[in-house]
Design a protein around this motif. Structure first.
Motif, PDB file in Angstrom:
ATOM      1  N   ARG A  45      -9.721   8.764  23.229  1.00 23.07           N
ATOM      2  CA  ARG A  45      -8.472   8.374  23.889  1.00 23.07           C
ATOM      3  C   ARG A  45      -7.498   9.541  24.000  1.00 23.07           C
ATOM      4  NH1 ARG A  45      -9.573   3.560  20.901  1.00 23.07           N
ATOM      5  NH2 ARG A  45      -8.406   4.351  19.110  1.00 23.07           N
ATOM      6  N   GLY A  46      -7.424  10.385  22.944  1.00 25.33           N
ATOM      7  CA  GLY A  46      -6.538  11.536  23.007  1.00 25.33           C
ATOM      8  C   GLY A  46      -6.957  12.543  24.061  1.00 25.33           C
ATOM      9  N   LEU A  47      -8.257  12.849  24.127  1.00 30.37           N
ATOM     10  CA  LEU A  47      -8.746  13.795  25.131  1.00 30.37           C
ATOM     11  C   LEU A  47      -8.649  13.215  26.545  1.00 30.37           C
ATOM     12  CD1 LEU A  47     -11.891  15.261  23.325  1.00 30.37           C
ATOM     13  CD2 LEU A  47      -9.625  16.300  23.582  1.00 30.37           C
ATOM     14  N   PHE A  48      -8.837  11.916  26.664  1.00 29.66           N
ATOM     15  CA  PHE A  48      -8.713  11.289  27.983  1.00 29.66           C
ATOM     16  C   PHE A  48      -7.276  11.391  28.492  1.00 29.66           C
ATOM     17  CE2 PHE A  48      -7.915   7.475  30.584  1.00 29.66           C
ATOM     18  CZ  PHE A  48      -8.818   7.698  31.598  1.00 29.66           C
ATOM     19  N   ALA A  49      -6.318  11.103  27.631  1.00 31.47           N
ATOM     20  CA  ALA A  49      -4.917  11.244  28.036  1.00 31.47           C
ATOM     21  C   ALA A  49      -4.569  12.701  28.313  1.00 31.47           C
ATOM     22  CB  ALA A  49      -4.001  10.672  26.952  1.00 31.47           C
ATOM     23  N   GLY A  50      -5.101  13.635  27.498  1.00 29.87           N
ATOM     24  CA  GLY A  50      -4.839  15.050  27.732  1.00 29.87           C
ATOM     25  C   GLY A  50      -5.430  15.550  29.042  1.00 29.87           C
ATOM     26  N   SER A  51      -6.601  15.061  29.396  1.00 32.16           N
ATOM     27  CA  SER A  51      -7.196  15.468  30.688  1.00 32.16           C
ATOM     28  C   SER A  51      -6.367  14.964  31.857  1.00 32.16           C
ATOM     29  CB  SER A  51      -8.625  14.943  30.770  1.00 32.16           C
ATOM     30  OG  SER A  51      -8.652  13.512  30.767  1.00 32.16           O
ATOM     31  N   ILE A  52      -5.821  13.766  31.753  1.00 37.05           N
ATOM     32  CA  ILE A  52      -4.970  13.249  32.832  1.00 37.05           C
ATOM     33  C   ILE A  52      -3.711  14.105  32.976  1.00 37.05           C
ATOM     34  CG2 ILE A  52      -3.573  11.285  33.563  1.00 37.05           C
ATOM     35  CD1 ILE A  52      -5.602   9.454  32.280  1.00 37.05           C
ATOM     36  N   VAL A  53      -3.088  14.439  31.840  1.00 39.36           N
ATOM     37  CA  VAL A  53      -1.895  15.286  31.892  1.00 39.36           C
ATOM     38  C   VAL A  53      -2.232  16.651  32.483  1.00 39.36           C
ATOM     39  CG1 VAL A  53      -0.144  16.411  30.468  1.00 39.36           C
ATOM     40  CG2 VAL A  53      -0.831  14.074  29.958  1.00 39.36           C
ATOM     41  N   THR A  54      -3.371  17.214  32.108  1.00 38.26           N
ATOM     42  CA  THR A  54      -3.765  18.518  32.625  1.00 38.26           C
ATOM     43  C   THR A  54      -3.986  18.482  34.127  1.00 38.26           C
ATOM     44  OG1 THR A  54      -4.823  18.983  30.497  1.00 38.26           O
ATOM     45  CG2 THR A  54      -5.409  20.403  32.350  1.00 38.26           C
ATOM     46  N   LEU A  55      -4.663  17.462  34.606  1.00 36.39           N
ATOM     47  CA  LEU A  55      -4.915  17.352  36.048  1.00 36.39           C
ATOM     48  C   LEU A  55      -3.618  17.202  36.827  1.00 36.39           C
ATOM     49  CD1 LEU A  55      -8.069  15.028  36.027  1.00 36.39           C
ATOM     50  CD2 LEU A  55      -7.973  17.479  36.552  1.00 36.39           C
ATOM     51  N   VAL A  56      -2.699  16.436  36.305  1.00 40.09           N
ATOM     52  CA  VAL A  56      -1.416  16.270  36.996  1.00 40.09           C
ATOM     53  C   VAL A  56      -0.669  17.599  37.059  1.00 40.09           C
ATOM     54  CG1 VAL A  56       0.843  15.154  36.846  1.00 40.09           C
ATOM     55  CG2 VAL A  56      -1.227  13.825  36.424  1.00 40.09           C
ATOM     56  N   ILE A  57      -0.631  18.344  35.965  1.00 36.11           N
ATOM     57  CA  ILE A  57       0.093  19.621  35.944  1.00 36.11           C
ATOM     58  C   ILE A  57      -0.561  20.642  36.867  1.00 36.11           C
ATOM     59  CG2 ILE A  57       0.727  21.568  34.479  1.00 36.11           C
ATOM     60  CD1 ILE A  57       1.066  19.610  32.167  1.00 36.11           C
ATOM     61  N   ILE A 103      -6.114  31.560  41.382  1.00 33.34           N
ATOM     62  CA  ILE A 103      -7.138  30.598  41.801  1.00 33.34           C
ATOM     63  C   ILE A 103      -8.164  30.376  40.694  1.00 33.34           C
ATOM     64  CG2 ILE A 103      -9.024  30.216  43.418  1.00 33.34           C
ATOM     65  CD1 ILE A 103      -7.361  31.658  45.529  1.00 33.34           C
ATOM     66  N   VAL A 104      -8.586  31.464  40.053  1.00 34.56           N
ATOM     67  CA  VAL A 104      -9.582  31.341  38.990  1.00 34.56           C
ATOM     68  C   VAL A 104      -9.012  30.560  37.809  1.00 34.56           C
ATOM     69  CG1 VAL A 104     -10.939  32.631  37.303  1.00 34.56           C
ATOM     70  CG2 VAL A 104     -10.830  33.400  39.676  1.00 34.56           C
ATOM     71  N   ILE A 105      -7.767  30.838  37.421  1.00 37.09           N
ATOM     72  CA  ILE A 105      -7.156  30.109  36.305  1.00 37.09           C
ATOM     73  C   ILE A 105      -7.060  28.618  36.630  1.00 37.09           C
ATOM     74  CG2 ILE A 105      -5.019  29.792  35.009  1.00 37.09           C
ATOM     75  CD1 ILE A 105      -4.568  32.809  35.199  1.00 37.09           C
ATOM     76  N   GLY A 106      -6.564  28.310  37.835  1.00 42.79           N
ATOM     77  CA  GLY A 106      -6.456  26.904  38.220  1.00 42.79           C
ATOM     78  C   GLY A 106      -7.806  26.209  38.294  1.00 42.79           C
ATOM     79  N   ALA A 107      -8.833  26.921  38.806  1.00 42.95           N
ATOM     80  CA  ALA A 107     -10.162  26.325  38.945  1.00 42.95           C
ATOM     81  C   ALA A 107     -10.779  26.054  37.574  1.00 42.95           C
ATOM     82  CB  ALA A 107     -11.061  27.246  39.755  1.00 42.95           C
ATOM     83  N   LEU A 108     -10.631  27.013  36.648  1.00 44.46           N
ATOM     84  CA  LEU A 108     -11.204  26.812  35.315  1.00 44.46           C
ATOM     85  C   LEU A 108     -10.534  25.628  34.601  1.00 44.46           C
ATOM     86  CD1 LEU A 108     -11.575  30.509  34.063  1.00 44.46           C
ATOM     87  CD2 LEU A 108     -13.391  28.967  34.839  1.00 44.46           C
ATOM     88  N   VAL A 109      -9.211  25.562  34.677  1.00 44.61           N
ATOM     89  CA  VAL A 109      -8.502  24.454  34.025  1.00 44.61           C
ATOM     90  C   VAL A 109      -8.859  23.127  34.682  1.00 44.61           C
ATOM     91  CG1 VAL A 109      -6.226  23.496  33.530  1.00 44.61           C
ATOM     92  CG2 VAL A 109      -6.625  25.941  33.263  1.00 44.61           C
ATOM     93  N   PHE A 110      -8.914  23.115  36.007  1.00 45.88           N
ATOM     94  CA  PHE A 110      -9.238  21.880  36.722  1.00 45.88           C
ATOM     95  C   PHE A 110     -10.660  21.426  36.404  1.00 45.88           C
ATOM     96  CE2 PHE A 110     -10.897  19.587  40.399  1.00 45.88           C
ATOM     97  CZ  PHE A 110      -9.917  18.625  40.583  1.00 45.88           C
ATOM     98  N   LEU A 111     -11.596  22.361  36.329  1.00 40.37           N
ATOM     99  CA  LEU A 111     -12.984  22.005  36.030  1.00 40.37           C
ATOM    100  C   LEU A 111     -13.116  21.447  34.615  1.00 40.37           C
ATOM    101  CD1 LEU A 111     -15.962  22.013  36.878  1.00 40.37           C
ATOM    102  CD2 LEU A 111     -16.110  24.368  36.004  1.00 40.37           C
TER     103      LEU A 111
END
Length: 389
Positions: free
Chosen positions: A268-280, A331-339
């Motif tokens: 649950r913690g990682l799921f919420a963190g992934s949602i926050v990361t994708l939004v940012i 672009i590389v930073i955003g792509a790595l974080v998004f992936l």
């Protein structure tokens, strides 16, 4: 007086020889007519208790309102004491027939247990007990929130660390379409000088690490302003790496805690963190795509003072790291974080099977705790029943 003189005789105090002596009338019971008449209880055939009762009832006060003798006063006091009611009405019926009523009766030590609270009070206490049993501890929730907050920052720091490496530098300089240097740097020159600049950002060397470099003509490779800016960049990079390392340690502690205390808490913690990361990351990508120059300028204004990060096209930093380099790095930073966030989002998605497994395990843990508490709870009514009996 001589020894031969006769001794004085003592007065005769025999009561039985002179029954008409008025001084001893108080020792004789009075009859209804007012005369004293010694009638033994045995001759009348009455019991001692009945004789005592008749004596007390037949005692009368004279016209003056006071008992005529000490016996009368004693009998009056005994009659008054017999008519008093006890302070407590919880004496047993069988005791009242065999024993005389007492002035004070001490309550039993367990008499308070016989009083049952009202039904609404019992229902309220049971509801509060069930509500307290259903409330989950706050510790796992705090660690889940911290894990969700730390996760996007950790991914961003790791992506920045991947970009500030000689590998990314080599890929950039050798990729097709990367702009060349119009002032004479070849790809090998860029790779050599650029590696010095990148290594300086992650080591503990001082400004002389870049300030002492010279080109083929013997001139300084980096100006003083360029060296000062790289020192500022190094401070920001090392601070972000240190913060990322601290957050990684705290995240590991949170994961170990949730693994023992909360089934499914890590997911649950990682799921919420992934949602926050994708939004940012999506929000930052939109801002960068709308106006890259404005985004790049505002980013430098946040971390650096005005006038310390602007250089001419002939300076070494601009020749080694042109504008296209920073676009590719973003672009590389955003792509790595998004992936990474997308993969985490997929593997932590609360499917029916995962939620059912977590609920079942939490239910088993709750049942185990409830079974431990049931014997204690069951002993309370039994103790209360025994005390009531």
């Amino acid at each position: 007086m001589s020894d031969k003189s006769p001794k004085p005789q003592e007065p005769d105090t025999a009561v039985h020889e002179d029954p008409n002596e008025p001084a001893f009338d108080w020792m004789k019971p009075k009859t209804s007519g007012g005369s004293t008449e010694a009638t033994p209880a045995a001759n009348t055939g009455a019991t001692p208790a009945a004789a005592k009762t008749s004596a007390a009832s037949s005692t009368a006060t004279p016209a003056s309102g006071q008992p005529g003798s000490r016996a009368d006063r004693k009998a009056a006091e005994a009659a008054d004491a017999g008519t008093e009611t006890p302070l407590f009405g919880d004496t047993r019926a069988e005791d009242s027939t065999t024993k005389a009523p007492s002035h004070y009766s001490e309550p039993l030590p367990t008499s308070a247990l016989q009083i049952r609270p009202p039904e609404d009070e019992v229902a309220r206490r049971n509801a509060e007990r069930e509500q307290a049993a259903k409330v989950k501890p706050i510790g796992p929730r705090i660690f889940q929130v911290l894990l969700a907050i730390f996760y996007p920052v950790i991914l961003l720091v790791l992506a920045v660390r991947a970009v500030t490496s000689p590998l990314f530098l080599w890929v950039e300089y050798n990729r097709p379409g990367f702009p060349g240097d119009g002032y004479g740097f070849s790809t090998d020159d860029r790779m050599t000088y650029g590696s010095y600049a990148v290594d300086y950002l992650s080591n503990w060397a001082g400004p002389r690490y870049l300030g002492g470099l010279v080109n083929q003509d013997g001139e300084k490779l980096f100006t003083d302003s360029e060296v000062a800016h790289m020192a500022d960049v190094k401070l920001v990079i090392l601070s972000s790496f240190g913060a990322g390392l601290l957050l990684i340690i705290l995240s590991i502690i949170a994961i170990l805690y949730l693994r023992k205390r909360s089934t499914g808490g890590i997911r649950r913690g990682l799921f919420a963190g992934s949602i926050v990361t994708l939004v940012i990351i999506i929000g930052l990508a939109v801002l960068a795509a709308l106006s890259w120059q404005q985004f790049f300028t505002e980013f430098h204004r946040i971390f650096f003072a005005n006038g310390t990060w602007t250089f001419s096209l002939e300076d070494t930093l601009i020749r080694l790291f042109p504008g296209q380099f920073w676009i590719d790095a973003g672009i590389v930073i955003g792509a790595l974080v998004f992936l990474a966030a997308t993969v985490t989002f997929i593997f932590t998605w609360p499917t029916k099977r995962r939620r059912g497994l977590s609920d079942k395990q939490e239910g088993d843990n709750g049942n185990a705790e409830t079974q431990d508490e049931e014997p204690e709870a069951a002993s309370l009514p039994k103790e209360t029943t025994d005390a009531t009996r």
